[in-house]
Motif scaffolding. Sequence first.
Motif, PDB file in Angstrom:
ATOM      1  N   ASN A 161      52.053 -47.408 -60.479  1.00  0.00           N
ATOM      2  CA  ASN A 161      52.010 -48.728 -59.866  1.00  0.00           C
ATOM      3  C   ASN A 161      50.758 -49.458 -60.309  1.00  0.00           C
ATOM      4  OD1 ASN A 161      53.879 -49.848 -57.808  1.00  0.00           O
ATOM      5  ND2 ASN A 161      53.805 -47.717 -57.135  1.00  0.00           N
ATOM      6  N   ALA A 162      50.856 -50.768 -60.381  1.00  0.00           N
ATOM      7  CA  ALA A 162      49.656 -51.544 -60.671  1.00  0.00           C
ATOM      8  C   ALA A 162      48.707 -51.422 -59.481  1.00  0.00           C
ATOM      9  CB  ALA A 162      50.019 -52.996 -60.912  1.00  0.00           C
ATOM     10  N   LEU A 163      47.409 -51.345 -59.778  1.00  0.00           N
ATOM     11  CA  LEU A 163      46.412 -51.188 -58.727  1.00  0.00           C
ATOM     12  C   LEU A 163      45.424 -52.341 -58.814  1.00  0.00           C
ATOM     13  CD1 LEU A 163      45.669 -47.418 -59.400  1.00  0.00           C
ATOM     14  CD2 LEU A 163      47.171 -48.316 -57.628  1.00  0.00           C
ATOM     15  N   SER A 164      44.939 -52.738 -57.665  1.00  0.00           N
ATOM     16  CA  SER A 164      43.998 -53.851 -57.660  1.00  0.00           C
ATOM     17  C   SER A 164      43.038 -53.677 -56.485  1.00  0.00           C
ATOM     18  CB  SER A 164      44.789 -55.154 -57.533  1.00  0.00           C
ATOM     19  OG  SER A 164      43.910 -56.217 -57.331  1.00  0.00           O
ATOM     20  N   ARG A 165      41.845 -54.235 -56.625  1.00  0.00           N
ATOM     21  CA  ARG A 165      40.912 -54.239 -55.501  1.00  0.00           C
ATOM     22  C   ARG A 165      39.940 -55.391 -55.674  1.00  0.00           C
ATOM     23  NH1 ARG A 165      37.866 -48.556 -56.887  1.00  0.00           N
ATOM     24  NH2 ARG A 165      37.334 -49.029 -59.034  1.00  0.00           N
ATOM     25  N   SER A 171      35.583 -50.523 -52.650  1.00  0.00           N
ATOM     26  CA  SER A 171      36.766 -50.278 -51.812  1.00  0.00           C
ATOM     27  C   SER A 171      37.827 -49.512 -52.595  1.00  0.00           C
ATOM     28  CB  SER A 171      37.333 -51.606 -51.325  1.00  0.00           C
ATOM     29  OG  SER A 171      37.679 -52.412 -52.431  1.00  0.00           O
ATOM     30  N   ASP A 172      38.855 -49.084 -51.868  1.00  0.00           N
ATOM     31  CA  ASP A 172      39.927 -48.324 -52.499  1.00  0.00           C
ATOM     32  C   ASP A 172      40.930 -49.263 -53.169  1.00  0.00           C
ATOM     33  OD1 ASP A 172      38.953 -45.898 -51.882  1.00  0.00           O
ATOM     34  OD2 ASP A 172      40.133 -45.638 -50.042  1.00  0.00           O
ATOM     35  N   ASP A 187      38.410 -41.482 -65.489  1.00  0.00           N
ATOM     36  CA  ASP A 187      37.184 -41.968 -64.864  1.00  0.00           C
ATOM     37  C   ASP A 187      37.018 -43.460 -65.106  1.00  0.00           C
ATOM     38  OD1 ASP A 187      36.786 -39.458 -64.044  1.00  0.00           O
ATOM     39  OD2 ASP A 187      35.116 -38.989 -65.381  1.00  0.00           O
ATOM     40  N   THR A 188      37.471 -43.928 -66.260  1.00  0.00           N
ATOM     41  CA  THR A 188      37.322 -45.351 -66.572  1.00  0.00           C
ATOM     42  C   THR A 188      38.245 -46.203 -65.706  1.00  0.00           C
ATOM     43  OG1 THR A 188      36.775 -44.740 -68.827  1.00  0.00           O
ATOM     44  CG2 THR A 188      37.382 -47.026 -68.435  1.00  0.00           C
ATOM     45  N   THR A 189      39.496 -45.808 -65.558  1.00  0.00           N
ATOM     46  CA  THR A 189      40.382 -46.590 -64.692  1.00  0.00           C
ATOM     47  C   THR A 189      39.849 -46.550 -63.263  1.00  0.00           C
ATOM     48  OG1 THR A 189      41.810 -44.691 -64.350  1.00  0.00           O
ATOM     49  CG2 THR A 189      42.476 -46.218 -66.055  1.00  0.00           C
ATOM     50  N   GLY A 190      39.170 -45.484 -62.909  1.00  0.00           N
ATOM     51  CA  GLY A 190      38.574 -45.380 -61.581  1.00  0.00           C
ATOM     52  C   GLY A 190      37.469 -46.407 -61.348  1.00  0.00           C
ATOM     53  N   GLN A 191      36.929 -46.982 -62.419  1.00  0.00           N
ATOM     54  CA  GLN A 191      35.879 -47.994 -62.299  1.00  0.00           C
ATOM     55  C   GLN A 191      36.435 -49.405 -62.401  1.00  0.00           C
ATOM     56  OE1 GLN A 191      32.557 -47.443 -61.774  1.00  0.00           O
ATOM     57  NE2 GLN A 191      33.188 -45.323 -61.458  1.00  0.00           N
ATOM     58  N   ALA A 192      37.749 -49.536 -62.637  1.00  0.00           N
ATOM     59  CA  ALA A 192      38.299 -50.859 -62.913  1.00  0.00           C
ATOM     60  C   ALA A 192      38.569 -51.635 -61.628  1.00  0.00           C
ATOM     61  CB  ALA A 192      39.588 -50.707 -63.709  1.00  0.00           C
ATOM     62  N   ASP A 193      38.762 -52.942 -61.795  1.00  0.00           N
ATOM     63  CA  ASP A 193      39.164 -53.778 -60.672  1.00  0.00           C
ATOM     64  C   ASP A 193      40.670 -53.928 -60.641  1.00  0.00           C
ATOM     65  OD1 ASP A 193      36.459 -54.699 -59.784  1.00  0.00           O
ATOM     66  OD2 ASP A 193      36.428 -55.336 -61.873  1.00  0.00           O
TER      67      ASP A 193
END
Lengths: 901, 171
Positions: free
Chosen positions: A281-285, A290-291, A601-607
Amino acid sequence: MPYVYIDGKKFEVADGQNMLQVALSLGFDLPYFCWHPAFGSVGACRQCAVMQYKDENDEKGKLAMACMVPATEGTRISIKARQAEEFRKSVIEWLMVNHPHDCPVCDEGGECHLQDMTVMTGHTYREFRFKKRTHRNQDLGPFINHEMNRCIACYRCVRFYHDFAGGDDLQAFAAHDHVYFGRYEDGPLESEFSGNLVEVCPTGVFTDKTLKQHYARKWDLQTAPSVCHQCSLGCNIIPGSRYDKVVRVLNRYNREVNGYFMCDRGRFGYEFVNSPDRITNALSRTDRSSDFEQVDDNAALDAARKSLGEAKGIAGIGSPRASLEANFALRELVGQDNFYSGDSERQKTLTDEVLTVLRNGPARSASLHDVEQADVVLILGEDLTNTAPMLDLAVRQAGMTKPAHNAKKIGVDHWHDAAVRELMQGERGPCFVATPTRTKLDKFSTRALRASAEDITRIGFAIAATLDDKAPAVAGLSDETLAFVEAAAEALREADRPVVISGTSLGSRHLIHAAANTAFALCKEGNAAELAFVLPETNSLGVSFLDAPSVDEAFEKITRGDIDTLVILENDLYRRIDRATVDSALNRCKRIIALDHIMTDTTGQADVVIPVAAFTEGDGTLVNNEGRAQRFYQVLSPGKAPEESWRRLLALAGANRRNGTTLDDICSQLFDTFPAFGDRLRIAPGARFRLVHQRIPRASHRYSGRTAMTAHINVHEPQPKTDPDSPLAFSMEGYHGKPPSSLIPFFWAPGWNSVQATAKYQAEVGGPLRGGDPGLRLIEPRPDAARSYFQPEPKTDSSGNKPSIVPMYHIYGSEELSSRAAALATRMPEPYIAIPSADRESHEVSEGDMLSLTIGNREFQAKAVVRDDLPTGTIGIPIGLGPFVGIDPNASVEIARGVTS
Amino acid sequence: MFSSIRSLWIVFKHMFRRRETVQYPDEKPYLAPRYRGRIILSKDPDGGERCVACYLCAVVCPVDCIALQATEDEHGRRYPDFFRINFSRCIYCGLCEEACPTYAIQLTPDFEMAEYHRNNLVYEKEHLQIEGQGKYPGYHFYKVAGLKIGGKDKGEAENEDKPVDIRSLLP
């Protein structure tokens, strides 16, 4: 070109073949078991029996095994003769005596060579009423399932595993009809090529254990021609899917690349596409503390578009593990000046150097097939088994070139396997290996030398200097090294077709120069020397063609404040660059948009995280280490997985583009912009290609369950999806003849359900596919290039106390994606720090101690392993395992003192 | 005029003929055991699932209305994870029964399957499975197969020798 007669007809055939090869190449259906085009003949199974006649007056004839009859002028055989037919039928009957009543629960069923041959010979009723022999099975590890009852004792497994691939731990045991193929005791098969047993075994003794977990028959798989993404060699593969899940990977024959085989990382590494880490799924924050929230794909694209519109400065970071199209689409989105190649500066320099050497030098880049044909091999610094496994297998075959040549001199053809091996008495062609640590190839080498990266570089330069006086010389080599240099130079000078293999895994630019100098020197001597370089990732060379600056340059601009928005394409930057550097750069960015198929780890830093297709879910083009551009195609139907990243990027750019969004559209732009890629239609036909006005079906004509597989959701069957990008169809309907070689979704021919059907697609058995092997070579050497030699680096002062890093690679674990595959993960070693046994006392460590060390500014902790093969003054770091990512092999390393055991 | 009277007479005569109409559903017609009606999945004599998920019924089905997925229990016995027949597509040709190597799938003399909604004609394994052995009593596939499953070791199937000792060269 001799003439032979088969069933009274006259045929002109190629020299140096046997009658089984000839018959199969001519399209006759002649059953066989023990013969394999890659292994040659031993005449053991007695299945290819034919009648052989002395001359046209001979009416009686004699029974002969076609695989042992040389196709010489005037050879006369009959396949159809009644006596031969009956003989073949009874051979099958004897084989079936002990074959269990297993087919319904056997994974080989439906692609079983034994089934095919039984039907072909006409043995329909089993009349054996007595007791069957049984065997106990072994646990052969996470890859291969063992079911010994089914064995017909053709010896193909041992001939592959031991004779061909050089493995030690699979052998034949016991005697007469008790003969047993297995290990001495239970345990995982040690060879990196064990997965090939699945295809080599003509029946169901060795089957794919990962397929067993979600078993489907061959005829039920939706398959497409694909290219392995697990290393830089680009082996051709056929992934198969059922119920929208990839269930297995099979080898796809391409003589120039991987031939009949592939490595276990490629075969079983596919499981990462089914991993729980997949982004579905596309993720956004809104802010990075925040999560993530799951959002609609379009909402994520809108958010990304908005960020790009508001950005002060954009950088698009490409990736060497993404396709050319994906990288190009990103370049189009952000603009040429804002596009970065995705490699670190360190790696980019190395890859660019490789490209320069191959493009401008006189030495040809070697394909895997070329390496197999080489008569002398020099390996400089590369642990092939772990960085490019199939190249290792090719080198092992190269050892046979010279003995086979010698055999030919006394009239023994190369296919006469047992005779050639008897003649060579374990002798192998010259192979020289210089690496920092022990490699599995040492066993097959004439000489193996342990040396540091710097010394290996000097060895390369010294060999070149020995071969050609004009090449720059190096001084101060030790006696042992000098002996190696002289032996290697002498063998190379006498070689007809030498190959020099090196790579970027040690992180040394001078090593590439050293390998190049050696090959150039050989070319000047008039030899057709070839060069093979191992690169870290599947599209490393392709990205180098795009000629974009490195990630480090993007980071510099971020630090200067010129860039505040990043678009990161299928790239985990933490695996390339030091963690602290990446952290500080990413933290400075206002918005980070990441496109990837797996959480890193990189996607974990994305918005914003936009899910994209993994290699089985999309199309694209890759350039392998040889410089061969190859197309891979989507296996899963559209809508069942995220779209390709290039399509997402085109959608992102959509507002100001009126161009189409198909593969052909992006390809034609890509190929227009970069003429170096040549003609896109020579890589693979475009989407409008049709055969008899029909597409090429991805599924076999026996594909089952179409009206039931989704009936529980909706009883009305959905229309099959159309593929806008390729001439392949997501269906069983279409053209069922032989497609062009780059579009073969599976190998099948009437009567040939197993992988042996490959023969029906080849111009001649074991030769190239009809219409030429797929892929387009982008790099050709310049034989007349006035290329000057590279200069060696000055010897660095090694009197300092600081140890240097030896990067150590592991076939299971060093590669990013396959280490997420469930079965492979069980074979990964624990992270460790390797200490040379000579330095054990000075470092005050012993085996198993918890050790703490700093590389650059970063601290690592792992268990110590003492290795006697590491050069003194070095520390071995397992690249890619656990915390050991983003490591610069040239960084300073220091062991923290006072560590507890 | 004459023809009308003649027609009336013929119809009148039929009042004394034997009735051919079967009072279905009050009266059931006789259907032979080999009649090809509703498909069931049977069990072996020990009460285990007969189906071994070999996919042969699915592949032989001319309308492709059978879908299943194979799985295994912890002892290696293979069975279908799901087994689905879309009876709204089934043509009751019986090829699945002929293809079945374990006598698991059988057609029965039952045709009363009419539904108002097509989706009610999609039968899952629990709708297909019966408790008995159906038309072919006594057959137990795993008793003749060489595969080891729970409760049956290597060499314990019918017509099987004890497993070979591979460390011996004696005949």
